[in-house]
Motif scaffolding. Sequence first.
Motif, PDB file in Angstrom:
ATOM      1  N   ILE A 102       0.850  -1.189   0.000  1.00 53.63           N
ATOM      2  CA  ILE A 102       0.000   0.000   0.000  1.00 53.63           C
ATOM      3  C   ILE A 102       0.890   1.246   0.000  1.00 53.63           C
ATOM      4  CG2 ILE A 102      -1.893   1.189   1.221  1.00 53.63           C
ATOM      5  CD1 ILE A 102      -2.728  -1.654   0.523  1.00 53.63           C
ATOM      6  N   ASP A 103       0.493   2.217  -0.814  1.00 55.86           N
ATOM      7  CA  ASP A 103       1.277   3.455  -0.948  1.00 55.86           C
ATOM      8  C   ASP A 103       1.176   4.307   0.322  1.00 55.86           C
ATOM      9  OD1 ASP A 103       2.972   5.172  -2.258  1.00 55.86           O
ATOM     10  OD2 ASP A 103       1.414   6.123  -3.494  1.00 55.86           O
ATOM     11  N   SER A 104       2.034   5.310   0.404  1.00 55.76           N
ATOM     12  CA  SER A 104       2.033   6.259   1.524  1.00 55.76           C
ATOM     13  C   SER A 104       1.281   7.530   1.151  1.00 55.76           C
ATOM     14  CB  SER A 104       3.469   6.622   1.891  1.00 55.76           C
ATOM     15  OG  SER A 104       4.094   5.546   2.553  1.00 55.76           O
ATOM     16  N   GLU A 105       0.970   8.334   2.153  1.00 52.09           N
ATOM     17  CA  GLU A 105       0.467   9.696   1.904  1.00 52.09           C
ATOM     18  C   GLU A 105       1.544  10.682   2.370  1.00 52.09           C
ATOM     19  OE1 GLU A 105       0.022  11.167   4.875  1.00 52.09           O
ATOM     20  OE2 GLU A 105      -0.295   9.426   6.157  1.00 52.09           O
ATOM     21  N   SER A 106       1.426  11.937   1.938  1.00 54.31           N
ATOM     22  CA  SER A 106       2.554  12.836   2.214  1.00 54.31           C
ATOM     23  C   SER A 106       2.459  13.565   3.561  1.00 54.31           C
ATOM     24  CB  SER A 106       2.724  13.835   1.071  1.00 54.31           C
ATOM     25  OG  SER A 106       1.484  14.383   0.762  1.00 54.31           O
ATOM     26  N   ALA A 115      -5.799   4.689   0.041  1.00 53.06           N
ATOM     27  CA  ALA A 115      -5.278   3.547  -0.726  1.00 53.06           C
ATOM     28  C   ALA A 115      -5.657   2.241  -0.021  1.00 53.06           C
ATOM     29  CB  ALA A 115      -3.768   3.661  -0.881  1.00 53.06           C
ATOM     30  N   LEU A 116      -5.670   2.270   1.324  1.00 51.97           N
ATOM     31  CA  LEU A 116      -6.048   1.067   2.079  1.00 51.97           C
ATOM     32  C   LEU A 116      -7.508   0.711   1.790  1.00 51.97           C
ATOM     33  CD1 LEU A 116      -5.389  -1.101   4.229  1.00 51.97           C
ATOM     34  CD2 LEU A 116      -6.114   0.543   5.971  1.00 51.97           C
ATOM     35  N   GLU A 117      -8.366   1.730   1.793  1.00 52.67           N
ATOM     36  CA  GLU A 117      -9.795   1.494   1.509  1.00 52.67           C
ATOM     37  C   GLU A 117      -9.944   0.916   0.098  1.00 52.67           C
ATOM     38  OE1 GLU A 117     -12.667   2.113   3.773  1.00 52.67           O
ATOM     39  OE2 GLU A 117     -13.250   0.741   2.158  1.00 52.67           O
ATOM     40  N   THR A 118      -9.202   1.463  -0.851  1.00 55.53           N
ATOM     41  CA  THR A 118      -9.232   0.951  -2.233  1.00 55.53           C
ATOM     42  C   THR A 118      -8.794  -0.519  -2.265  1.00 55.53           C
ATOM     43  OG1 THR A 118      -8.665   3.165  -2.968  1.00 55.53           O
ATOM     44  CG2 THR A 118      -8.368   1.423  -4.585  1.00 55.53           C
ATOM     45  N   ALA A 119      -7.782  -0.830  -1.465  1.00 56.89           N
ATOM     46  CA  ALA A 119      -7.275  -2.210  -1.423  1.00 56.89           C
ATOM     47  C   ALA A 119      -8.359  -3.164  -0.903  1.00 56.89           C
ATOM     48  CB  ALA A 119      -6.030  -2.279  -0.536  1.00 56.89           C
ATOM     49  N   PHE A 120      -9.137  -2.700   0.089  1.00 61.00           N
ATOM     50  CA  PHE A 120     -10.209  -3.552   0.619  1.00 61.00           C
ATOM     51  C   PHE A 120     -11.302  -3.787  -0.423  1.00 61.00           C
ATOM     52  CE2 PHE A 120      -8.755  -2.755   5.078  1.00 61.00           C
ATOM     53  CZ  PHE A 120      -8.767  -4.073   5.499  1.00 61.00           C
ATOM     54  N   PHE A 333       0.426  -3.773  -5.841  1.00 62.90           N
ATOM     55  CA  PHE A 333       0.708  -2.500  -5.153  1.00 62.90           C
ATOM     56  C   PHE A 333      -0.478  -1.583  -5.397  1.00 62.90           C
ATOM     57  CE2 PHE A 333       2.654   1.860  -5.760  1.00 62.90           C
ATOM     58  CZ  PHE A 333       2.794   2.129  -4.411  1.00 62.90           C
ATOM     59  N   ILE A 334      -1.015  -0.994  -4.329  1.00 63.17           N
ATOM     60  CA  ILE A 334      -2.209  -0.155  -4.468  1.00 63.17           C
ATOM     61  C   ILE A 334      -1.855   1.291  -4.131  1.00 63.17           C
ATOM     62  CG2 ILE A 334      -4.604   0.203  -3.707  1.00 63.17           C
ATOM     63  CD1 ILE A 334      -4.394  -2.590  -4.818  1.00 63.17           C
ATOM     64  N   LYS A 335      -2.156   2.182  -5.069  1.00 66.10           N
ATOM     65  CA  LYS A 335      -1.933   3.609  -4.821  1.00 66.10           C
ATOM     66  C   LYS A 335      -3.129   4.384  -5.361  1.00 66.10           C
ATOM     67  CE  LYS A 335       0.781   4.232  -9.049  1.00 66.10           C
ATOM     68  NZ  LYS A 335       0.446   5.268  -9.958  1.00 66.10           N
ATOM     69  N   VAL A 336      -3.334   5.586  -4.828  1.00 68.27           N
ATOM     70  CA  VAL A 336      -4.423   6.410  -5.363  1.00 68.27           C
ATOM     71  C   VAL A 336      -3.880   7.658  -6.061  1.00 68.27           C
ATOM     72  CG1 VAL A 336      -6.339   5.588  -3.935  1.00 68.27           C
ATOM     73  CG2 VAL A 336      -4.823   7.353  -3.041  1.00 68.27           C
ATOM     74  N   ALA A 337      -2.719   8.124  -5.605  1.00 71.85           N
ATOM     75  CA  ALA A 337      -2.113   9.285  -6.265  1.00 71.85           C
ATOM     76  C   ALA A 337      -1.550   8.822  -7.615  1.00 71.85           C
ATOM     77  CB  ALA A 337      -0.992   9.829  -5.404  1.00 71.85           C
ATOM     78  N   GLU A 338      -1.486   9.750  -8.584  1.00 68.06           N
ATOM     79  CA  GLU A 338      -0.976   9.367  -9.896  1.00 68.06           C
ATOM     80  C   GLU A 338       0.474   8.898  -9.799  1.00 68.06           C
ATOM     81  OE1 GLU A 338      -0.384  11.424 -14.139  1.00 68.06           O
ATOM     82  OE2 GLU A 338      -2.130  12.127 -12.970  1.00 68.06           O
TER      83      GLU A 338
END
Length: 376
Positions: A102-106, A115-120, A333-338
């Motif tokens: 899972i990706d990080s946030e800044s 991203a965690l919610e997207t992964a679920f 790998f799950i990310k939401v940011a581009e």
Amino acid sequence: MKRIYLSSPHMSDAGYEKEYIKEAFDTNWIAPLGENVNQFEEEVASYVGIKSAAALSSGTAAIHLGLKAAGVSQGDIVFCQSLTFSASANPIIYEGAIPVFIDSESDTWNMDPEALETAFQKYPNAKAVVVVNLYGNPAKLIEIKQICDAHHCVLIEDAAESLGSKLMNQETGSFGDYGIFSFNGNKIITTSGGGMLVSNDSEKIEKARFWATQSREKALHYEHKEIGYNYRMSNICAGIGRGQLRVLDERIQQKTNIYQIYKKELESGGILSMIPVPVNTEPNHWLSVAVIDAHKTDITPVNIVETLQGYNIEARRVWKPMHQQPVFEKYDFIKVAEKSVAEDLFEHGICLPSDTKMTEEEQSVIISELKKILNL
Ligand SMILES: Cc1ncc(COP(=O)(O)O)c(C=O)c1O
């Protein structure tokens, strides 16, 4: 110039560690278990504000037993923060489970709740989440715990680097169903090598102690119904830990001062910015990490590591994300940011010497070298 480290062992000036070790020697309780182990468990649990703790041979062992306690087994999906040290992810593989990174946030540099919610949505039956408080910065633990609860998923908080950091006045390590700490030589306090698994579920901690001592059943002979591990902390290491715990708050203060000096000296001009202090948190500032704005300079983290190396000063790049590691790249790998935040921090981040034995004069030398390299 004598070598300046990122973060190296720093025993108490008063020699507390020696007192506890001496007691172990005098009573011949060198190993394996003994009073120091029991006391160290109680002292860490009380510091963190949690019911129970199991002293183990490493933080990695603590993550492993945390996953077992969570019921993770063959084929289960486990969500794991990508931007971390490999020890957060390796135990997932030990259990034959499947990591999804899972990706990080800044804001905190840790697991992005979105991203965690997207992964679920993609993997609704995930069994556990491993979130990390990187460099001492608490993750968005409240949001992450809520998401895990909504999906009936166990949260393991990898607080290896964040002993003593707080979010909303609560100690990190106490937000998940299980928390883990590391007392490796580079951590804010050390037992030379060691770790701790903590939880409010005392039965599960008792079970972890059982697994950690070869799953030896209570019997007059050696009886084993489950596979076990040799994962307990020795009474000597626990003695060092008890002494170190007495100077933890002092170490946090020293690390905070180091961070504030870097921040004051290096941020003007906007080329470097220090790791943020997330809202409502008091990080332990285990490592002071800076990010280079690549729009403003051609100097890279590698240039800085190499230049400081020439002065016998240790600096390191930020962790290379797990989803970019050859050993893990086949996993999702799950990310939401581009653009992945984890990848960006790896490309531009630099860990600066944060050793509590470093003097202010030594830190000034580092700062002036950085100013020279970066034209600040
Ligand atoms: C984020 C993180 N997780 C886990 C570990 C593993 O701890 P240990 O080295 O005690 O096994 C470390 C450090 O070493 C770490 O930095």
